[in-house]
Scaffold this motif. Structure first.
Motif, mmCIF file in Angstrom:
data_model
loop_
_atom_site.group_PDB
_atom_site.id
_atom_site.type_symbol
_atom_site.label_atom_id
_atom_site.label_comp_id
_atom_site.label_asym_id
_atom_site.label_seq_id
_atom_site.Cartn_x
_atom_site.Cartn_y
_atom_site.Cartn_z
ATOM 1 N N PRO A 31 0.810 -1.224 0.000
ATOM 2 C CA PRO A 31 0.000 0.000 0.000
ATOM 3 C C PRO A 31 0.840 1.271 0.000
ATOM 4 N N PHE A 32 2.140 1.146 0.338
ATOM 5 C CA PHE A 32 3.000 2.312 0.443
ATOM 6 C C PHE A 32 3.810 2.570 -0.823
ATOM 7 N N HIS A 33 4.120 1.528 -1.559
ATOM 8 C CA HIS A 33 5.018 1.703 -2.705
ATOM 9 C C HIS A 33 4.798 0.586 -3.716
ATOM 10 N N ALA A 34 5.343 0.794 -4.913
ATOM 11 C CA ALA A 34 5.311 -0.231 -5.959
ATOM 12 C C ALA A 34 6.615 -0.166 -6.723
ATOM 13 N N ALA A 35 7.061 -1.305 -7.202
ATOM 14 C CA ALA A 35 8.313 -1.357 -7.952
ATOM 15 C C ALA A 35 8.216 -2.405 -9.036
ATOM 16 N N GLY A 36 8.860 -2.162 -10.164
ATOM 17 C CA GLY A 36 8.825 -3.128 -11.244
ATOM 18 C C GLY A 36 9.801 -2.796 -12.349
ATOM 19 N N ARG A 37 10.009 -3.757 -13.253
ATOM 20 C CA ARG A 37 10.868 -3.566 -14.418
ATOM 21 C C ARG A 37 10.018 -3.088 -15.587
ATOM 22 N N MET A 38 10.462 -2.045 -16.246
ATOM 23 C CA MET A 38 9.729 -1.504 -17.384
ATOM 24 C C MET A 38 10.705 -1.075 -18.472
ATOM 25 N N ARG A 39 10.198 -0.991 -19.703
ATOM 26 C CA ARG A 39 11.010 -0.499 -20.814
ATOM 27 C C ARG A 39 10.734 0.970 -21.104
ATOM 28 N N ARG A 40 9.540 1.425 -20.730
ATOM 29 C CA ARG A 40 9.226 2.836 -20.917
ATOM 30 C C ARG A 40 8.109 3.232 -19.969
ATOM 31 N N VAL A 41 8.108 4.507 -19.583
ATOM 32 C CA VAL A 41 7.093 5.043 -18.683
ATOM 33 C C VAL A 41 6.683 6.411 -19.219
ATOM 34 N N ARG A 42 5.367 6.641 -19.279
ATOM 35 C CA ARG A 42 4.838 7.928 -19.709
ATOM 36 C C ARG A 42 4.323 8.682 -18.490
ATOM 37 N N VAL A 43 4.797 9.939 -18.304
ATOM 38 C CA VAL A 43 4.391 10.784 -17.183
ATOM 39 C C VAL A 43 3.797 12.058 -17.755
ATOM 40 N N ALA A 44 2.655 12.497 -17.233
ATOM 41 C CA ALA A 44 1.986 13.706 -17.725
ATOM 42 C C ALA A 44 1.286 14.405 -16.569
ATOM 43 N N GLY A 45 0.748 15.587 -16.874
ATOM 44 C CA GLY A 45 -0.041 16.317 -15.891
ATOM 45 C C GLY A 45 0.752 16.968 -14.790
#
Length: 508
Positions: free
Chosen positions: A452-466
């Motif tokens: 509930p406090f955090h999340a972690a994972g392997r990714m190739r790309r992340v989109r951030v907006a706003g």
């Protein structure tokens, strides 16, 4: 009965009690021989040294000195490992050893009054806690840094000797205590491996020019680096044909662009921010990069097993290198919208503000105090960041993206084994109450974890907006204003970096 060791009878083939009696007699004889022997100067030095080690104060001071004056990540790791080993040894002696064997302290008849401690210990004699702590600290430091270990070892040996010299322990108490201390250091190493034990990071060997004596290598040194002058001198001595340029921070980018046009390889000496700029210049020009660690943390260099200037010099002359990825965020911080790159980490939220406050105060009060002050200030007054991540709006205290997956060294993530895995190590600390607790739990968690406090994972790309205008972002220790929306991904194997082959491979 004579104090001479020669007069102690040899053990017979009688039952085990006779052997035990002989060992006890020999232990007492050695004690009397040490206690009655006069060593010039020792009567004043050894008792004081023994008292200074009470409650581990001597070793805590030594650890602080190593961390402060060592000026390297290896030195700081050695100091921490020494203290951790001491803690394990002390706990073992006080909870198991002292309660298992209730041995009476030696009689002080043969010990001159000038040597006797003003306050005599009231605990049982076996084993020696001071000797355990001394041996644990010295062995722990030695396992991480042979140089600092060699400096600490004579002091540790003197503390162990002082326990017999002042009459508070028998020699066997000291020997067993020292053995417990060394065992504690190896136990800590079993839980938290030293860097020498860890697998060699990076991909297999790739082609890079061999540059004997540094021929055709141009090295740019950031003068703002605390050890710039000393490191530049080391490079000149080891690679006499290399061109070494010491430049001001304001001229750094221009000098890097010139250097990649004039040499077959680019060298750089400075902190992670300086290395970041050099990596981008080298990748764009298609030339290999030689990293000479010269900053405070040197994360990128250490993850390539480069801890000293000599490591890089050896790789440059041999032509040993690897391919590594570059983390990328688009658009970047430049007005033209070109991508920004990171070798180590990218983050949004409280971390960029912590970096800004730390950089403001560190020249005045030092790096570590400034970091503590920054964390306190940020967690006291900051509010969660609002952003849209992967199409979902959320509040978060921090978004972290690592260039490559960070593995765990003991309880915390601390190292990358592969700098060309094509992956981002993405970690999010969710918004909510108790940000300090949330950040600690995230730090203690490994990759691919969720709560509930955090999340972690392997990714190739992340989109951030706003993102709101003025939101800061940090990459490799640099802080800039974030664009309203951007994408984080990687440029796979975009950079060639000189890296020495592991010792075992070199031997084969």
């Amino acid at each position: 009965m004579s104090d001479s060791l020669a007069n102690v009878p040899l053990p017979s083939r009688a039952p085990g009690g006779r052997v035990t009696d002989w060992l006890t007699a020999r232990d007492h004889a050695v004690f009397r021989a040490v206690a009655s022997r006069h060593w010039p100067g020792a009567d004043h030095v050894l008792p004081r040294l023994s008292r200074s080690a009470n409650h581990g104060l001597l070793w805590f001071g030594a650890a602080a000195g190593i961390a402060a004056f060592g000026r390297s990540t290896r030195a700081r790791r050695a100091a921490v490992r020494g203290v951790a080993s001491l803690a394990v040894a002390s706990a073992t002696v006080n909870t198991v050893g002292k309660r298992s064997v209730r041995r009476v302290r030696p009689v002080l008849d043969s010990v001159p009054v000038i040597r006797q401690l003003k306050r005599q210990p009231i605990t049982t004699s076996f084993p020696s806690g001071h000797s355990a702590s001394a041996a644990a600290f010295a062995a722990g430091v030695m396992l991480e840094s042979k140089g600092w270990g060699a400096a600490v070892a004579p002091v540790a040996a003197a503390v162990a000797l002082s326990r017999v010299y002042t009459g508070v322990h028998f020699p066997s108490d000291v020997l067993v205590g020292a053995a417990v201390g060394v065992g504690a250091a190896f136990a800590v190493r079993g839980l938290v491996p030293t860097r020498d034990q860890l697998p060699s990071p990076g991909r297999p060997h790739t082609d890079a020019p061999r540059l004997p004596a540094g021929r055709d290598l141009v090295v740019v040194v950031n003068k703002a680096s605390g050890s710039a002058a000393a490191k530049a001198a080391l490079v000149r001595d080891a690679l006499p044909e290399a061109e070494v340029r010491e430049v001001d921070p304001s001229d750094l980018c221009a000098e890097l662009d010139k250097a990649v046009e004039q040499g077959r390889a680019l060298g750089v000496c400075g902190g992670d921010g300086t290395v970041n700029r050099a990596a981008v210049a080298a990748a764009r020009a298609g030339v290999p990069l030689a990293v000479f660690p010269g900053g405070t943390l040197n994360h990128f260099a250490y993850d390539l097993n480069i801890e000293t200037v000599q490591d890089t010099c050896r790789a440059v002359e041999a032509g040993d290198a690897v391919k590594v990825d570059l983390g990328r965020f688009t658009p970047g911080p430049n007005p033209d919208g070109a991508p920004g790159y990171f070798l180590n980490t990218f983050s949004l939220g409280v971390y960029p503000e912590m970096v800004r406050i730390r950089e403001h105060w560190s020249p005045r009060i030092g790096g570590w105090p400034a970091g503590v002050l920054a964390a306190y200030e940020v967690l006291r007054r900051e509010r969660p960041l609002k952003a849209e991540v992967r199409g979902k709006k959320r509040g978060m205290w921090m978004l972290f993206a690592g260039n490559g997956l960070y593995q765990r060294m003991g309880p915390t993530p601390g190292r990358r084994f592969d700098l060309a895995d094509g992956l981002l190590d993405v970690r999010v600390v969710h918004g909510g109450r108790l940000p300090g607790l949330r950040l600690i739990l995230a730090a203690l968690s490994g990759p691919l974890s969720r709560s509930p406090f955090h999340a972690a994972g392997r990714m190739r790309r992340v989109r951030v907006a706003g993102l709101e205008p003025g939101t800061p972002l940090a990459f490799d220790g640099e802080v800039v204003e974030a664009p309203p929306a951007f994408t984080i991904d990687k440029a796979d194997e975009a950079l060639t970096v000189y890296r020495p082959l592991p010792t075992v491979q070199t031997a084969l």
